[in-house]
Motif scaffolding. Structure first.
Motif, PDB file in Angstrom:
ATOM      1  N   GLU A 185      21.661  69.642  63.667  1.00 22.20           N
ATOM      2  CA  GLU A 185      21.285  71.006  64.849  1.00 22.20           C
ATOM      3  C   GLU A 185      20.067  72.082  63.979  1.00 22.20           C
ATOM      4  OE1 GLU A 185      25.361  73.001  64.349  1.00 22.20           O
ATOM      5  OE2 GLU A 185      24.446  70.668  63.817  1.00 22.20           O
ATOM      6  N   LYS A 186      20.767  72.418  62.456  1.00 20.88           N
ATOM      7  CA  LYS A 186      19.735  73.411  62.053  1.00 20.88           C
ATOM      8  C   LYS A 186      18.536  73.170  61.329  1.00 20.88           C
ATOM      9  CE  LYS A 186      23.785  75.859  60.739  1.00 20.88           C
ATOM     10  NZ  LYS A 186      24.800  76.555  60.252  1.00 20.88           N
ATOM     11  N   GLU A 187      18.709  71.820  61.089  1.00 17.63           N
ATOM     12  CA  GLU A 187      16.887  71.387  60.224  1.00 17.63           C
ATOM     13  C   GLU A 187      16.838  70.615  60.693  1.00 17.63           C
ATOM     14  OE1 GLU A 187      18.330  71.210  55.873  1.00 17.63           O
ATOM     15  OE2 GLU A 187      18.235  73.553  56.049  1.00 17.63           O
ATOM     16  N   GLY A 188      16.297  69.485  59.808  1.00 23.58           N
ATOM     17  CA  GLY A 188      16.204  67.880  59.395  1.00 23.58           C
ATOM     18  C   GLY A 188      14.939  67.956  60.152  1.00 23.58           C
ATOM     19  N   GLN A 189      14.335  66.478  60.424  1.00 23.78           N
ATOM     20  CA  GLN A 189      13.057  65.985  61.102  1.00 23.78           C
ATOM     21  C   GLN A 189      13.407  65.413  62.601  1.00 23.78           C
ATOM     22  OE1 GLN A 189      11.482  62.159  59.184  1.00 23.78           O
ATOM     23  NE2 GLN A 189      12.930  63.358  57.486  1.00 23.78           N
ATOM     24  N   SER A 190      12.186  64.928  63.274  1.00 23.63           N
ATOM     25  CA  SER A 190      12.872  64.819  64.403  1.00 23.63           C
ATOM     26  C   SER A 190      13.133  63.324  64.642  1.00 23.63           C
ATOM     27  CB  SER A 190      11.860  64.484  65.272  1.00 23.63           C
ATOM     28  OG  SER A 190      10.493  63.591  65.088  1.00 23.63           O
ATOM     29  N   LEU A 191      13.910  62.728  65.527  1.00 23.58           N
ATOM     30  CA  LEU A 191      15.176  61.245  65.276  1.00 23.58           C
ATOM     31  C   LEU A 191      13.640  60.476  64.893  1.00 23.58           C
ATOM     32  CD1 LEU A 191      17.461  59.401  64.648  1.00 23.58           C
ATOM     33  CD2 LEU A 191      17.260  59.693  67.458  1.00 23.58           C
ATOM     34  N   ALA A 192      12.181  59.930  65.736  1.00 21.69           N
ATOM     35  CA  ALA A 192      11.620  59.859  65.968  1.00 21.69           C
ATOM     36  C   ALA A 192      10.457  59.717  64.781  1.00 21.69           C
ATOM     37  CB  ALA A 192      10.399  60.136  67.093  1.00 21.69           C
ATOM     38  N   ASP A 193      10.313  60.374  63.832  1.00 20.24           N
ATOM     39  CA  ASP A 193       9.891  60.724  62.855  1.00 20.24           C
ATOM     40  C   ASP A 193      10.832  59.571  61.511  1.00 20.24           C
ATOM     41  OD1 ASP A 193       7.457  61.441  63.727  1.00 20.24           O
ATOM     42  OD2 ASP A 193       8.806  63.687  63.514  1.00 20.24           O
ATOM     43  N   ALA A 194      12.401  60.152  61.783  1.00 20.22           N
ATOM     44  CA  ALA A 194      13.128  59.560  60.745  1.00 20.22           C
ATOM     45  C   ALA A 194      12.978  58.136  60.956  1.00 20.22           C
ATOM     46  CB  ALA A 194      14.066  60.439  61.053  1.00 20.22           C
ATOM     47  N   LEU A 195      12.969  57.458  62.464  1.00 19.05           N
ATOM     48  CA  LEU A 195      12.490  55.611  62.320  1.00 19.05           C
ATOM     49  C   LEU A 195      11.070  55.279  62.191  1.00 19.05           C
ATOM     50  CD1 LEU A 195      14.949  56.070  65.575  1.00 19.05           C
ATOM     51  CD2 LEU A 195      15.762  54.910  63.676  1.00 19.05           C
ATOM     52  N   LYS A 196      10.487  55.626  62.169  1.00 21.06           N
ATOM     53  CA  LYS A 196       9.264  55.563  61.776  1.00 21.06           C
ATOM     54  C   LYS A 196       8.880  55.157  60.053  1.00 21.06           C
ATOM     55  CE  LYS A 196       6.513  57.997  65.408  1.00 21.06           C
ATOM     56  NZ  LYS A 196       5.652  58.486  65.524  1.00 21.06           N
ATOM     57  N   GLY A 197       9.502  56.633  59.234  1.00 26.27           N
ATOM     58  CA  GLY A 197       9.663  55.962  58.078  1.00 26.27           C
ATOM     59  C   GLY A 197      11.177  54.850  57.090  1.00 26.27           C
ATOM     60  N   ALA A 198      11.592  54.053  58.826  1.00 26.91           N
ATOM     61  CA  ALA A 198      12.748  53.703  57.618  1.00 26.91           C
ATOM     62  C   ALA A 198      12.334  52.177  57.115  1.00 26.91           C
ATOM     63  CB  ALA A 198      13.530  53.313  58.865  1.00 26.91           C
ATOM     64  N   VAL A 199      12.790  52.420  55.953  1.00 25.87           N
ATOM     65  CA  VAL A 199      12.983  51.020  55.844  1.00 25.87           C
ATOM     66  C   VAL A 199      14.357  49.483  55.887  1.00 25.87           C
ATOM     67  CG1 VAL A 199      12.628  48.828  53.566  1.00 25.87           C
ATOM     68  CG2 VAL A 199      11.121  51.397  54.444  1.00 25.87           C
ATOM     69  N   GLY A 200      14.398  48.405  56.005  1.00 25.39           N
ATOM     70  CA  GLY A 200      15.473  47.803  56.061  1.00 25.39           C
ATOM     71  C   GLY A 200      16.163  47.991  57.351  1.00 25.39           C
ATOM     72  N   ARG A 201      17.376  47.031  58.533  1.00 25.06           N
ATOM     73  CA  ARG A 201      17.814  47.444  59.491  1.00 25.06           C
ATOM     74  C   ARG A 201      19.378  47.941  59.816  1.00 25.06           C
ATOM     75  NH1 ARG A 201      13.573  45.433  63.019  1.00 25.06           N
ATOM     76  NH2 ARG A 201      15.499  44.173  64.518  1.00 25.06           N
ATOM     77  N   ARG A 202      19.279  47.912  58.560  1.00 26.54           N
ATOM     78  CA  ARG A 202      20.988  48.868  58.756  1.00 26.54           C
ATOM     79  C   ARG A 202      21.526  49.748  58.168  1.00 26.54           C
ATOM     80  NH1 ARG A 202      26.010  48.390  55.062  1.00 26.54           N
ATOM     81  NH2 ARG A 202      27.473  47.752  56.387  1.00 26.54           N
ATOM     82  N   PHE A 203      21.433  50.860  59.998  1.00 26.16           N
ATOM     83  CA  PHE A 203      21.666  52.672  59.861  1.00 26.16           C
ATOM     84  C   PHE A 203      23.220  52.618  60.007  1.00 26.16           C
ATOM     85  CE2 PHE A 203      16.871  50.826  61.611  1.00 26.16           C
ATOM     86  CZ  PHE A 203      17.029  52.344  61.271  1.00 26.16           C
ATOM     87  N   VAL A 227      18.511  64.671  60.621  1.00 27.21           N
ATOM     88  CA  VAL A 227      17.851  64.578  61.759  1.00 27.21           C
ATOM     89  C   VAL A 227      18.535  65.904  63.068  1.00 27.21           C
ATOM     90  CG1 VAL A 227      16.959  62.437  61.027  1.00 27.21           C
ATOM     91  CG2 VAL A 227      18.917  63.134  62.509  1.00 27.21           C
ATOM     92  N   HIS A 228      17.417  65.945  63.670  1.00 29.63           N
ATOM     93  CA  HIS A 228      17.545  67.141  65.098  1.00 29.63           C
ATOM     94  C   HIS A 228      17.066  66.236  66.444  1.00 29.63           C
ATOM     95  CE1 HIS A 228      13.498  68.226  66.044  1.00 29.63           C
ATOM     96  NE2 HIS A 228      13.446  68.104  64.954  1.00 29.63           N
ATOM     97  N   LEU A 229      18.285  66.548  67.136  1.00 32.09           N
ATOM     98  CA  LEU A 229      17.300  65.531  68.369  1.00 32.09           C
ATOM     99  C   LEU A 229      17.277  66.558  69.847  1.00 32.09           C
ATOM    100  CD1 LEU A 229      21.451  63.671  68.955  1.00 32.09           C
ATOM    101  CD2 LEU A 229      18.633  62.940  68.338  1.00 32.09           C
ATOM    102  N   GLY A 230      16.464  67.222  69.306  1.00 34.38           N
ATOM    103  CA  GLY A 230      15.798  68.174  70.088  1.00 34.38           C
ATOM    104  C   GLY A 230      16.019  69.829  70.160  1.00 34.38           C
ATOM    105  N   PRO A 231      15.727  70.330  71.023  1.00 34.85           N
ATOM    106  CA  PRO A 231      16.066  71.422  71.437  1.00 34.85           C
ATOM    107  C   PRO A 231      17.496  72.264  72.221  1.00 34.85           C
ATOM    108  CG  PRO A 231      14.781  71.387  73.112  1.00 34.85           C
ATOM    109  CD  PRO A 231      14.338  69.835  72.018  1.00 34.85           C
ATOM    110  N   ARG A 232      18.023  71.023  72.676  1.00 34.02           N
ATOM    111  CA  ARG A 232      18.923  71.092  73.288  1.00 34.02           C
ATOM    112  C   ARG A 232      20.289  70.883  71.343  1.00 34.02           C
ATOM    113  NH1 ARG A 232      15.606  69.594  76.023  1.00 34.02           N
ATOM    114  NH2 ARG A 232      16.045  67.290  74.763  1.00 34.02           N
ATOM    115  N   ILE A 233      21.734  71.482  72.126  1.00 31.32           N
ATOM    116  CA  ILE A 233      22.736  70.845  71.408  1.00 31.32           C
ATOM    117  C   ILE A 233      23.305  70.226  72.389  1.00 31.32           C
ATOM    118  CG2 ILE A 233      24.997  72.351  70.056  1.00 31.32           C
ATOM    119  CD1 ILE A 233      21.706  72.601  69.219  1.00 31.32           C
TER     120      ILE A 233
END
Length: 248
Positions: free
Chosen positions: A172-190, A216-222
């Motif tokens: 929650e303290k830092e990181g990119q948005s989940l949407a951005d992290a998924l856009k750059g994902a290579v492969g299908r095993r998370f 990654v963060h999940l927006g402004p809510r914890i």
């Protein structure tokens, strides 16, 4: 239609034999009779439409009518690593995560984990957890039962990161948005890594990043420790078209 997982060696060319606790469920809970139909799954992604032939004390014999690939398995594989939360919160994650489509579960302990399980308690818990996952997989028409590992430690989890195409570290303290992290994902095993109620330490966050994880963060809510993995699972599966969304 009722669904049961059976061992592959219990499936013959034209018959399926159901044994164990499911016999009691068929016989005494559902009160099934010969000619009733049910679905048997081999746990490897194949379903068998069957008709009950006989119900005995220790086994139920069914005739195979048809077989087909299980439709309930997602094309993207997402494992969930959860630092052991307090109470029965992990059971909620296992049940709902299985329904959503999680591939496997890796409980672990980290610096701020309050729950401590010794060898015997951990083994006993794993049996219960696996039962919860099995029932959830049957209810949600999964093609396989996600395995639940014995609780490991933080160091052991870090060593598993290279086995995945992308590791998403919920921080929650830092990181990119989940949407951005998924856009750059290579492969299908998370692998999705979730901390305990108190969160991860800064040292753990640095170790995770050094091991290749993407914070990654999940927006402004914890979100709570039991809510975060389910939210991330839902977002990933939606993004890959597994829940009616447009695939990435």
């Amino acid at each position: 239609m009722q669904r049961y997982f059976v061992d592959s060696d219990a499936i013959g060319p034209d018959r399926v034999t159901i044994r164990g606790d499911d016999v009691h469920h068929i016989k005494n809970v559902l009160r099934m009779s010969p000619e009733d139909r049910l679905i048997c799954c081999d746990g490897q992604g194949r379903d068998y439409l069957t008709e009950v032939e006989s119900i005995g004390t220790d086994e139920v014999r069914c005739r195979i009518i048809d077989s087909s690939p299980s439709p309930g398995e997602p094309g993207v594989r997402v494992s969930v690593a959860s630092s052991l939360p307090k109470g029965d919160k992990l059971e909620w994650v296992l049940q709902k995560g299985t329904e959503l489509g999680a591939d496997s579960f890796l409980p672990f302990t980290s610096a701020r984990t309050v729950v401590k399980l010794d060898g015997k308690r951990a083994a006993k818990k794993q049996i219960r957890w696996q039962r919860i996952v099995k029932e959830a997989a049957e209810q949600s028409h999964r093609g396989r039962i996600p395995p639940v590992e014995l609780p490991g430690n933080w160091r052991g989890l870090l060593e598993k990161f290279p086995s995945y195409d992308r590791v998403l570290f919920a921080y929650e303290k830092e990181g990119q948005s989940l949407a951005d992290a998924l856009k750059g994902a290579v492969g299908r095993r998370f692998l999705v890594v979730i901390g305990p109620e108190g969160g991860f330490t800064e040292a753990e966050a640095m170790e995770a990043a050094s091991a290749g994880a993407v914070p990654v963060h999940l927006g402004p809510r914890i979100l709570r420790a039991e809510t975060a993995p389910l939210a991330i699972l839902s977002c990933i599966f939606y993004s890959y078209g597994e829940m009616g969304g447009e695939p990435l």
